[in-house]
Structures are given as C-alpha cells and as structure tokens.
Design an enzyme around this catalytic site. Structure first.
Site: not given
Ligand code: TEU
Ligand code: CA
Length: 529
Positions: A98, A199, A241, A311-312
C-alpha cells in the site's frame, strides 16, 4: 492491447491487523501472513495486496504513516517482511504494498519539522493557508467529519487534512517532496515487491483553496512523472484508488500509451448503495448498466479491477446478497457475477468464506475513526444510540475488519490473546477449516472459480456482451476467438423464469447442475458453447 502478467492474476487483499496473530498480542502481524501463504496458494490467488504495515501511531489503522522506511513494531520487523516476500516468491505469489502518499501522520518527521515555523525547510511539504475572516480558509470537509482545516496556534496558519487531523495532506506541488516520495518508492521496489496500491491517489493534484480535491489539474502530470521515476520500466502492478473516477477519467489513468497506472479501483457500483450512512438495496438494472458501461468502455483501451469488498466496505453477502437462509448460494452467485467479467479480481480476506457483517450491539465494539467520529457527531445532535447503531451495522468499515475466521477454536483461531476488535459471533459455522472440508463451501467455490478463470483465456481477453434479460437476472456472454462463454445469475431469493439458451457444457454452478428455464434462488452458472 499488450498482454501483462497482472491481467490473468487474482489478488487477495489482506488487512494485516485482522488476518492472523502469531505472537498473541491480539494484533495480526506479518508473520501471520507468511504462516497462511499456503492457504492463499490453495485458494489460487497469486498476488497479495497488504494494507499498510509501516510505522504509524494507528489513528487510522496504518493509513497515517510516521516512517515509510520502517515496519510498525506491532506488525513485525523489516526481516519479517523480507521473509514474507521471499516465501511468497517461492509459491509464485507477489506482494503488492500500500502506498499512502496523499498524507502522512502528523508524527512523521517532515510534519514535526514543518510545524516548527514558516521558514522551516519542510514547511512546504504540507498545505498551509492563512485564516480568512478569522476562520478556516474555506469550507472543505474532512472525510472523517468536521473541517478539513486545522488551526496551528504557533504559526497562526491552518493546515489541510482531507482525513483525520493526524493525517496532514502532503503538498505535491513541491518538487523536493515528490523526489523524496519517488526515492522511497524505489527503496520498496528494490526489495522485490510486485507493485503498489495507491491510496486516494486522485487527491495528489489538489487545489484546496479553489476547493478542488479529486482530479486536480496536475494529477496526471505527477503520475507520469512518478511512472518515469520509479516503476515505469519494472513491469509492476499499480492500482490507484479513485472514488471519483468515471470511465473517461479511468482511461486517463490506465490507457497504456499514457504511462501512468495499470488499473484503478472505481466505486460506481459501491456508490449505488447511495448515502454512506443511509444505504439502500441496489437494484439489478442499475448494476447491470454499470457493468456493461465499464466492460465496454475499458475493453482494449484500459483495464478494469473487479471487486465487491475491501477494508472500507461492508461485507458483500450482507449488502448485495443475503446473509441469512441463502448466504452460501448468494455469496457464490455474486462471485460469478463479478469475477467472470474482464479485469483483475481483488478478493478481500474472508470474502471467500462468505463472511458477513458484524451486527455490532454497542458502539464500544467499534474501532474505526470514521465510525467513532460519526457516532460522536450524531450523539451531540441528540440522536439516539439505537438509531446510530443501525447506521453502524449497515455501513461501518469495522464490518470488514473483524478478525479472519480460521477455525472454530476460541477467537476463530485468529489469536490466543485478546483480539483488538471482536470476532464475529458466527465463526463456529463460518470458518476456513470447516470450509476446506466441505466441497460445497463458498471457499471451494471461489477456488474453482479462480481455477476456471486461469484455465480459459476467454475470461481474460474476451469481449463482453450484456444479455437483455429482465431485472431479476444478470446474464452476459464473453466472446473470444470464436468461442462463447455464458454467465447466468439470478439476483433474487425467488425462482425466476428465463428463455435464455443454456444448452452447453456446464463449467461452474452453485447448484451443481445445468440451469433450466426456471432459475433457482440465487442460482449462478457458467456455460461453455
Ligand atoms: O480510503 C479513502 C476514502 O475516501 C475512504 O475513507 C472512504 O471514503 C470511506 O472509507 C468510506 O467509508 C482510503 C483507505 O482505503 C482508507 O482505509 C483510509 O482511511 C483513507 O484512504 C485515508 O488514508
Ligand atoms: Ca501480533
């Protein structure tokens, strides 16, 4: 289009903190990944993307990095990581790291320096702005709630944080910062990794004072520069992403002649659920339109990613499927629907077991900063616990982060200590050990599906035709070198009628027989003509 190794690969995404704990401190670690390499090999994946394991105060579980060159002690050591890379390599598996370079932790030495004053050489590594009318420079919001600007007493300026206060945004307009990032990337490339997952890469060209965050004017210039300075000639997998990408934007990132990235994650299908905290059940016609749009637009001029989960995102079987009576059938159907399209599949840990949402009973069971901030904000507005918890159950990122369910022993075999986040109560029924024994399990179905993809080029290179079925059924053909493969999925828990021709050879089915004119609940089949 030129062929690449990452086009017929399958990626398995690991959230290390929740995967496997080998020293029983309750936190998953790098050695836990190494220990489970044979499981990933069994499944058939040949790339592993691991979420951040770098030094971090863990305000956002590692997406707040304080040192890009070292491993967080809870995750292990650099030697552990090097061993993981070489053990994976022995099994034909590549490790994708990552890359979090939109922001760092506020505890990163660059930010510690930057805060020392306006003339510090690192000041310009971050985004600072003077107050406007005694307040924040403008009204940009942080993804995790509140203003994206935080006031710094000492200098009288604000700094930008599109995520938490402890994740100050980097200033990509500064060429010295860019040079430092490229050097860091080359350090990791030299360790023999297979690539990078980038990311929120869409934010690096931001113009915050003009309220431009995603897709800023310099974004693609920076990516072309990054490509030339780092992975360009190394044949690595790079995936950005990109929450704000539509098909035209996606092509800017991954059209081969532009020399940027291999592919992007786009989230239009996930966004069909609507408002993050107020989601709705997605109807199939909208989903089919998107599938068709992306498959057609990217064919021969870019490359798709195929995914339901990360994971989100809450668990797919609980959101797009049915995690009750038809858990097994709907999990398999969703796998067929997604992973028989063109693109690189990304399977998130536990998805291959049909793991479900967590159904948290209390906010005390949650750990995610986004969830906890939302809870606090709504409590302050006088909203009831039960009301907020309903949103948490439907949408919290923690749904994806409960420990991997390995077996039916205590804590699902994830740890012998106290897990940092509780195990899902259904682990005695849903776990890898049980599913390995059961030839009709979700796990063994994923294994078959992956093997099928690998054995038939048509899934990798074939064109895509969505078939005009009613809105309970998703059916498409893949066509390649005079051959045709038909994918048929019933998206509902009812029997539904179809006139589709399914008179061919059955390659895969979640009912173990050729479908008839009445499709059974969540029936899915792949038929070769
Ligand atoms: O996620 C980007 C992001 O915009 C997310 O926060 C998303 O909008 C949210 O999870 C929806 O619930 C990335 C990573 O995947 C995330 O785990 C991080 O928290 C974020 O970036 C910050 O680095
Ligand atoms: Ca551990």
């Amino acid at each position: 289009m030129e062929k690449h190794w990452w086009q017929n690969s399958v990626v398995y995404q690991i959230y290390p903190k929740s995967f496997c704990d080998t020293n029983n401190d309750g936190i998953g670690d790098i050695n836990g990944i190494t220990e489970k390499l044979d499981y990933i090999k069994y499944l058939g994946a040949d790339i592993i993307w691991i979420c951040p394991v770098y030094c971090s105060p863990q305000d956002d579980n590692g997406y707040d990095i304080s040192d890009y060159y070292n491993i967080n002690p809870e995750a292990g050591t650099m030697e552990d990581l090097e061993r993981l890379i070489s053990e994976a390599d022995k099994r034909g598996i590549k490790i994708v790291m990552d890359l979090v370079v939109n922001h760092t932790s506020d505890e990163h030495k660059w930010f510690v320096e930057a805060k020392k004053g306006k003339d510090n050489p690192y000041r310009d590594y971050y985004v600072w702005a003077d107050p406007v009318n005694g307040g924040a420079p403008n009204d940009i919001r942080s993804t995790f709630g509140g203003s994206a600007w935080e006031f710094d007493e000492a200098s009288g300026q604000y700094y930008l944080h599109l995520f938490s206060k402890k994740q100050p945004d980097l200033n990509w307009e500064n060429p010295r910062l860019r040079r430092d990032i490229y050097d860091m990337m080359n350090f990791w490339i030299d360790k023999g990794i297979g690539g990078f997952r980038m990311d929120v890469i869409e934010y690096i060209g931001k113009k915050p004072l003009e309220k431009i965050t995603a897709n800023g004017p310099m974004l693609h210039k920076y990516l072309q520069e990054m490509n030339a300075e780092t992975f360009g000639r190394k044949n690595l997998l790079t995936v950005g992403e990109c929450w704000a990408a539509d098909t035209d934007i996606a092509k800017l990132y991954c059209a081969p002649e532009r020399h940027e990235l291999s592919m992007v994650f786009q989230f239009e299908h996930i966004s069909l659920r609507g408002n993050k905290w107020n989601p709705k059940k997605v109807n199939l016609s909208d989903l089919k339109n998107l599938m068709n749009k992306w498959q057609t637009a990217m064919h021969n001029c870019g490359w798709n990613t195929l995914f339901w989960n990360n994971h989100d995102i809450p668990r797919v079987v609980s959101t797009f499927g049915n995690d009750g009576e038809y858990r097994v059938q709907s999990a398999k159907m969703l796998a067929v629907m997604m992973y028989c399209m063109q693109g690189t599949p990304f399977i998130f840990q536990g998805e291959e077991l049909g793991m479900t949402n967590a159904y948290f009973k209390s906010i005390d069971e949650c750990r995610d900063i986004e969830t906890l901030n939302m809870y606090k904000e709504r409590k302050e507005q006088g909203i009831s616990d039960e009301n907020i918890l309903e949103k948490v159950r439907a949408s919290s990122r923690d749904n994806a982060r409960t420990p991997m369910q390995w077996d039916s022993s205590e804590n699902a075999g994830f740890t012998r200590g106290t897990p940092w986040i509780g195990v899902n109560g259904n682990y005695s029924e849903i776990n890898a050990a049980a599913e390995m024994q059961d030839k009709n399990s979700v796990l063994n179905f994923y294994k078959k599906l992956i093997a099928m993809r690998k054995n038939h080029d048509i899934f990798i290179y074939g064109s895509f035709v969505m078939l005009p079925e009613n809105d309970d059924i998703c059916a498409y053909d893949r066509i390649y070198e005079g051959k045709r493969m038909r994918v048929v999925c019933n998206y509902t828990d009812q029997s539904v009628h179809t006139d589709l021709d399914m008179n061919g050879t059955l390659l895969l089915s979640n009912y173990n027989s050729l479908p008839e004119s009445t499709l059974r609940p969540y029936e899915a089949a792949v038929i070769e003509f």
